[in-house]
Design an enzyme around this catalytic site. Structure first.
Site, PDB file in Angstrom:
ATOM      1  N   GLY A 183       0.817  -1.219   0.000  1.00  0.00           N
ATOM      2  CA  GLY A 183       0.000   0.000   0.000  1.00  0.00           C
ATOM      3  C   GLY A 183       0.852   1.271   0.000  1.00  0.00           C
ATOM      4  O   GLY A 183       2.080   1.224  -0.158  1.00  0.00           O
ATOM      5  N   ILE A 238       1.640   3.864   2.349  1.00  0.00           N
ATOM      6  CA  ILE A 238       2.680   4.115   3.357  1.00  0.00           C
ATOM      7  C   ILE A 238       3.586   2.886   3.477  1.00  0.00           C
ATOM      8  O   ILE A 238       4.802   2.997   3.633  1.00  0.00           O
ATOM      9  CB  ILE A 238       2.055   4.492   4.720  1.00  0.00           C
ATOM     10  CG1 ILE A 238       1.059   5.643   4.541  1.00  0.00           C
ATOM     11  CG2 ILE A 238       3.141   4.882   5.729  1.00  0.00           C
ATOM     12  CD1 ILE A 238       0.172   5.905   5.749  1.00  0.00           C
ATOM     13  N   ASP A 280       0.320  -8.898   2.003  1.00  0.00           N
ATOM     14  CA  ASP A 280      -0.751  -8.023   1.509  1.00  0.00           C
ATOM     15  C   ASP A 280      -1.766  -8.852   0.747  1.00  0.00           C
ATOM     16  O   ASP A 280      -1.388  -9.819   0.076  1.00  0.00           O
ATOM     17  CB  ASP A 280      -0.154  -6.927   0.603  1.00  0.00           C
ATOM     18  CG  ASP A 280      -1.015  -5.675   0.554  1.00  0.00           C
ATOM     19  OD1 ASP A 280      -2.184  -5.775   0.139  1.00  0.00           O
ATOM     20  OD2 ASP A 280      -0.520  -4.595   0.937  1.00  0.00           O
ATOM     21  N   SER A 303      -6.158  -5.812  -1.526  1.00  0.00           N
ATOM     22  CA  SER A 303      -7.536  -5.314  -1.552  1.00  0.00           C
ATOM     23  C   SER A 303      -7.551  -3.826  -1.884  1.00  0.00           C
ATOM     24  O   SER A 303      -8.555  -3.310  -2.368  1.00  0.00           O
ATOM     25  CB  SER A 303      -8.220  -5.568  -0.201  1.00  0.00           C
ATOM     26  OG  SER A 303      -7.452  -5.018   0.848  1.00  0.00           O
ATOM     27  N   PHE A 356       0.412  -2.342   8.805  1.00  0.00           N
ATOM     28  CA  PHE A 356      -0.316  -1.289   8.078  1.00  0.00           C
ATOM     29  C   PHE A 356      -1.689  -1.762   7.604  1.00  0.00           C
ATOM     30  O   PHE A 356      -2.558  -0.938   7.352  1.00  0.00           O
ATOM     31  CB  PHE A 356       0.451  -0.886   6.800  1.00  0.00           C
ATOM     32  CG  PHE A 356       1.744  -0.168   7.032  1.00  0.00           C
ATOM     33  CD1 PHE A 356       1.746   1.167   7.394  1.00  0.00           C
ATOM     34  CD2 PHE A 356       2.963  -0.812   6.851  1.00  0.00           C
ATOM     35  CE1 PHE A 356       2.936   1.850   7.586  1.00  0.00           C
ATOM     36  CE2 PHE A 356       4.160  -0.133   7.045  1.00  0.00           C
ATOM     37  CZ  PHE A 356       4.141   1.193   7.413  1.00  0.00           C
ATOM     38  N   SER A 385      -3.646   6.813  14.041  1.00  0.00           N
ATOM     39  CA  SER A 385      -3.988   8.029  13.295  1.00  0.00           C
ATOM     40  C   SER A 385      -4.323   9.158  14.240  1.00  0.00           C
ATOM     41  O   SER A 385      -4.855   8.933  15.339  1.00  0.00           O
ATOM     42  CB  SER A 385      -5.199   7.703  12.424  1.00  0.00           C
ATOM     43  OG  SER A 385      -5.779   8.873  11.915  1.00  0.00           O
ATOM     44  N   TYR A 392     -14.370   4.076  10.875  1.00  0.00           N
ATOM     45  CA  TYR A 392     -12.932   3.933  10.592  1.00  0.00           C
ATOM     46  C   TYR A 392     -12.110   4.468  11.764  1.00  0.00           C
ATOM     47  O   TYR A 392     -11.220   3.788  12.291  1.00  0.00           O
ATOM     48  CB  TYR A 392     -12.528   4.672   9.295  1.00  0.00           C
ATOM     49  CG  TYR A 392     -11.028   4.854   9.222  1.00  0.00           C
ATOM     50  CD1 TYR A 392     -10.200   3.772   8.923  1.00  0.00           C
ATOM     51  CD2 TYR A 392     -10.415   6.076   9.532  1.00  0.00           C
ATOM     52  CE1 TYR A 392      -8.814   3.904   8.920  1.00  0.00           C
ATOM     53  CE2 TYR A 392      -9.042   6.224   9.532  1.00  0.00           C
ATOM     54  CZ  TYR A 392      -8.243   5.139   9.224  1.00  0.00           C
ATOM     55  OH  TYR A 392      -6.882   5.276   9.239  1.00  0.00           O
ATOM     56  N   LYS A 429      -9.399   2.573  14.826  1.00  0.00           N
ATOM     57  CA  LYS A 429      -8.052   2.931  15.296  1.00  0.00           C
ATOM     58  C   LYS A 429      -8.053   3.079  16.817  1.00  0.00           C
ATOM     59  O   LYS A 429      -7.121   2.658  17.510  1.00  0.00           O
ATOM     60  CB  LYS A 429      -7.576   4.231  14.629  1.00  0.00           C
ATOM     61  CG  LYS A 429      -7.335   4.078  13.138  1.00  0.00           C
ATOM     62  CD  LYS A 429      -6.164   3.161  12.833  1.00  0.00           C
ATOM     63  CE  LYS A 429      -6.138   2.693  11.410  1.00  0.00           C
ATOM     64  NZ  LYS A 429      -5.161   1.641  11.131  1.00  0.00           N
ATOM     65  N   ASN A 445      -9.091  12.438  -0.341  1.00  0.00           N
ATOM     66  CA  ASN A 445      -8.036  13.227   0.292  1.00  0.00           C
ATOM     67  C   ASN A 445      -7.613  14.408  -0.577  1.00  0.00           C
ATOM     68  O   ASN A 445      -7.699  14.359  -1.794  1.00  0.00           O
ATOM     69  CB  ASN A 445      -6.830  12.341   0.622  1.00  0.00           C
ATOM     70  CG  ASN A 445      -7.168  11.310   1.682  1.00  0.00           C
ATOM     71  OD1 ASN A 445      -7.149  10.126   1.418  1.00  0.00           O
ATOM     72  ND2 ASN A 445      -7.522  11.754   2.865  1.00  0.00           N
ATOM     73  N   LEU A 446      -7.140  15.434   0.118  1.00  0.00           N
ATOM     74  CA  LEU A 446      -6.848  16.702  -0.562  1.00  0.00           C
ATOM     75  C   LEU A 446      -5.787  16.581  -1.660  1.00  0.00           C
ATOM     76  O   LEU A 446      -6.014  17.021  -2.787  1.00  0.00           O
ATOM     77  CB  LEU A 446      -6.401  17.735   0.492  1.00  0.00           C
ATOM     78  CG  LEU A 446      -6.031  19.109  -0.066  1.00  0.00           C
ATOM     79  CD1 LEU A 446      -7.239  19.791  -0.697  1.00  0.00           C
ATOM     80  CD2 LEU A 446      -5.437  19.993   1.032  1.00  0.00           C
TER      81      LEU A 446
END
Ligand code: NAD
Ligand code: WQD
Length: 341
Positions: free
Chosen positions: A13, A15, A34, A37, A84, A128, A153, A157, A203-204
């Site tokens: 993924g 990160i 991994d 997905s 992760f 996070s 979500y 965490k 995301n921005l």
């Protein structure tokens, strides 16, 4: 002589792939687990192109205890695990909470059980800044109270952190470091790995780069009537390569036996940046003019949050080296390389 085998779940993924690269650079031997997905095999090719060899990868779902057991049996002398693997789409988690609890909480519990079975006690966990909710004081330190999460979500965490805390309190031998990431952005300077958002990015930064590339017509800035200097939200944007390096120093701390059961660290830059400032940094760094407008607030947005990184700096030896402009430039280079595929 390699420093040791490190299992990296979710290593294909965004990160994870950058962390795999930094582990190799630091002399470790990463092993990827991994289920693809939310990633593609192409990220493995990117890693190979950067590090010069094929990092081993097990195509396994971390919630599958039998398959995970096989990985640990095969990879005999694993020294540590970086976990992760999780789903991360906030909106989707509101619509399908069970999918998120099953994957994010289930994969951690399964992993911890297998680790105990194999007497493997070094874990780095991806947490996070979402656990801080809307903080009352800024910057946030690790002592800032964790609040009720505003999405399933975010709650996964929080629950995962609680599971690690309960395990630490049980007298388990597990030594864990939970890294609370702020907003990771950018890509490897080689532009061979980066973020692969599926569909319309939430995301921005991916939205910015896709807009500049002509894939999206216009960026909507979600509100400019917040109580911030320019009215737009404030975040702490951290270059993904700097974030990846935080995992390398966390692993070193675990292997040195310096961790007392469980530790939490903020990983950010310590710098608050508004959405407008982020857009301007992108324009400066790339020479691209961005088409944007001011729109309505997005429901659930935190008006402002940024990290106090004193603890990570002093105890982990973590430091950021990239500027916001460098991060934006690398995100753009990655976007351009995607267009050429
Ligand atoms: P990503 O989706 O790019 O990477 C996650 C990887 O895990 C993917 O390759 C996916 O295929 C894999 N995966 C998911 N569930 C799996 C399972 N059950 N078994 C095996 N593999 C599985 O996400 P990312 O941005 O790299 O995030 C990595 C971690 O960091 C996640 O735990 C995420 O919640 C956390 N995090 C991310 C951000 C962010 O903004 N990107 C911020 C804070 C925390
Ligand atoms: C950043 C800023 C938006 C898109 C999310 C998750 C959080 C964490 C990181 C994992 C905000 C503004 C965005 C757009 C905009 N993930 N924005 N227009 O909201 O800080 O956090 O990702 O743990 O849990 O909630 O990141 O990139 O979505 O937004 O104006 O089209 O950009 O309002 O201020 P966020 P983001």
């Amino acid at each position: 002589m390699a420093k040791g085998k490190i299992l990296v779940t979710g290593g294909a993924g965004y990160i994870g792939s950058h962390t795999v690269v930094e582990l190799v650079e630091a002399g470790y031997e990463p092993i990827i687990v991994d289920n693809f997905s939310n990633s593609e095999e192409s990220s493995l090719e990117g890693i190979t192109a950067i590090v010069g060899y094929q990092v081993p990868c097990h195509r396994v779902d971390c919630t599958d205890a039998a398959a995970m057991r096989q990985v640990f049996e095969k990879e005999k002398d694993v020294q540590g695990v970086i976990h992760f693997a999780a789903y991360k789409a906030v909106g989707e988690s509101v619509e399908q909470p069970l999918k998120y609890y099953h994957n994010n909480v289930g994969s951690l519990v399964t992993l911890l059980q297998i680790m105990e079975e194999f007497r493997m006690y070094n874990l780095v966990f991806s947490s996070s800044c979402t656990v801080y909710g809307i903080p009352e004081q800024l910057p946030v330190t690790e002592q800032t109270p964790v609040q009720k999460a505003n999405s399933p979500y975010g709650n996964t965490k929080k629950v995962c952190e609680e599971i690690l805390t309960d395990l630490a309190n049980s007298g388990s031998k597990m030594q864990s470091i939970a890294l609370r990431y702020f907003n990771p952005i950018g890509a490897h300077p080689s532009a061979k790995i980066g973020e692969l958002p599926l569909g319309v990015p939430n995301n921005l930064v991916p939205f910015i780069t896709q807009t500049a590339a002509g894939i999206r017509e216009q960026l909507t800035i979600f509100g400019n009537d917040y109580d911030t200097p320019d009215g737009t939200n404030i975040r702490d944007y951290v270059h993904v390569v700097d974030l990846a390096k935080a995992h390398v120093v966390a692993v070193a701390r675990l292997l040195e036996g310096k961790v007392d059961a469980l530790e939490f660290f903020n990983v950010g830059t310590g710098q608050g940046t508004s959405v407008l400032e982020a857009v301007q940094a992108f324009e400066r760094a790339t020479g691209q003019k961005l088409n944007y407008k001011i729109g309505e607030r997005r429901q659930g947005d935190v008006p402002k949050i940024f990290a106090d990184v004193t603890k990570a700096t002093e105890e982990l030896g973590f430091k950021t080296t990239s500027t916001l402009e460098e991060a934006m430039k690398s995100a753009w280079d990655w976007q351009v390389s995607l267009q050429k595929r």
